[in-house]
Design an enzyme around this catalytic site. Structure first.
Site: not given
Ligand code: GLN
Length: 456
Positions: A52, A127, A151
């Site tokens: 990532k 994400s 994410s």
């Molecule tokens: N979707 C969550 C957010 O927008 C989680 C993001 C993540 O785990 N990086 O914060």
């Protein structure tokens, strides 16, 4: 070749922001040479991995899905990346993500969305949608993601892959560009539970460079996965979380979840319902704590230190502050700006107690809910996400609808406990993958692998 065939073009998966074919090939050749020489090999030596784009890679661009880091090439490797390289895994490249890991669909990437290989009109989760899609589309056998509120697990669920958020502090955060330091954790994204166990053991363990690193080795995960594969769960106590089901959950998701629970019972597990009453406030607490930490972290992007620098238009000799303003205006996307405003507000002196302070109290209640639950059961289960993959664009203009995807995954981050999402079949109404989430007490990550391998 596989990446070239499916990733690019108008309707490509677009899992990668950067492919390092040359570097990966060179590493693969070195691996071959080691094998030919009969050198001792790590079990994953030579197996390529996608990373990532929020983890620093020496000599390879690291953008965090943001324009503000365009052109930045880190001079150092994240500890996770250094461990992958040391074990001989060729790094295929960097995967797409929501800007600074804020989002649940990968649509907030400044470089365009990733598509779900199951249906190219749908989101791959976020994400870390790029890492999950790369694995689901057979572009990479293994990938690394990061999980701050879900994410790794939610993209895993909606792409039919396995995703693990390890215990907070058990995988080094050194070189992980921070979204929210108290919540972030890197972990594996793979096609099988055993693959995740191998990768997790490799990247885990103490690191002096991370002040929150747990001073203990990470072991026993591969063994637990092998044990789970025998599908004997006698003596295991499983708790179904009352608050993470019911209204608002897609019927096809609930049906597959119920089926998974029935399977666990057939394998000898004892299943009870467990209430975690504070979980209903997790979302509200998370969206104060996360923006508070993120707004502070993102202050370092001041146009002087990294990447992008924009001069304000029509100003002959702009001040540093004017350059910073123009750069941050051009370099950050809407979701990032939204959270900076929210976080700065929540931390401002007159409001600190009312918002940030209250959120921290809820965080403590959630930790207590977990502690109490784990006195009665060995693991907790829920569906990973309330719905299957939705259509691209469907929730883009509605931040609250987007935030709701993480309803089931956020409590684990607030409490620091580990969680896994394993494929639980396809929902009847749309034929799309559903994920089963398994949660365990801190440092009991081995339980995720035992139960996960039995359930997959
Ligand atoms: N979707 C969550 C957010 O927008 C989680 C993001 C993540 O785990 N990086 O914060």
């Amino acid at each position: 070749d596989r990446i070239a065939a499916v990733d690019g073009g108008e309707n490509g998966v677009h899992a990668f922001l950067h492919v390092d074919a040359e570097g990966a090939l060179a590493a693969a050749r070195e691996s071959d040479a080691r094998r030919a020489a009969g050198a001792p090999l790590h079990p994953l030596d030579g197996v390529p991995v996608a990373v990532k784009d929020v983890l620093t890679t020496r000599g390879l661009p690291t953008t965090c899905g943001s324009r503000i880091l365009e052109g930045w090439v880190p001079p150092y490797d994240a500890t996770v990346v250094a461990k992958l390289k040391a074990a001989g895994l060729p790094i295929l490249g960097k995967t797409n993500m929501d800007e600074f890991a804020m989002g649940s669909s990968t649509e907030h990437s400044a470089y365009g969305p990733t598509r779900n290989p199951w249906d190219l009109d749908r989101i791959p989760g976020g994400s870390g949608g790029g890492s999950a899609a790369a694995v689901a589309a057979f572009e990479a056998p293994l990938a690394i993601g990061t999980d701050t509120g879900g994410s790794i697990r939610q993209p895993g669920a909606v792409t039919g892959t396995v995703g693990v958020k390890p215990t907070y502090g058990s995988v080094s955060r050194y070189g992980l560009v921070a979204l929210a330091n108290s919540l972030d954790q890197a972990g594996p994204v793979t096609r099988t539970v055993l693959d995740s166990a191998l990768l997790h053991e490799l990247i885990g363990g103490h690191d002096d460079k991370d002040s929150t690193s747990v001073p203990e080795p990470v072991t026993g995960l591969v063994e637990a996965a092998r044990q789970g594969a025998s599908r004997d769960l006698s003596g295991l106590r499983v708790g179904v979380i009352t608050e993470l089901a019911g209204e608002g959950w897609q019927p096809g998701v609930m049906a597959r979840f119920q089926e998974s629970v029935d399977q666990l019972v057939k394998m000898g597990a004892e299943v009870v319902e467990v209430s975690c009453p504070s979980f209903v406030h997790a979302m509200a607490a998370y969206y104060l704590i996360l923006p508070a930490e993120a707004s502070s972290n993102l202050a370092k992007f001041d146009a002087m230190r990294y990447g992008l620098r924009v001069n304000p238009e029509g100003v002959a000799a702009p001040s540093a502050e004017e350059v910073m303003k123009a750069t941050r205006d051009a370099g950050f996307g809407d979701e990032v700006k939204r959270r900076i405003i929210l976080g700065t507000y929540a931390l401002s002196s007159g409001y600190y107690d009312a918002y940030y302070g209250q959120a921290q109290k809820i965080r403590t209640l959630i930790i207590r809910d977990f502690e109490k639950a784990f006195e009665a059961v060995d693991v907790l289960v829920s569906p990973t996400a309330p719905t299957t993959a939705f259509k691209l664009g469907e929730k883009l203009d509605d931040p609250l609808a987007m935030y709701l995807n993480d309803l089931a995954t956020i409590p684990a981050n607030l409490a620091g406990v580990p969680g896994i999402s394993v494929p639980a079949g396809l929902a009847e109404e749309d034929g799309l993958p559903v994920g089963l989430q398994i949660l365990a007490p801190a440092l009991a990550d081995d339980r995720l692998y035992r139960v996960g391998a039995a359930a997959e």
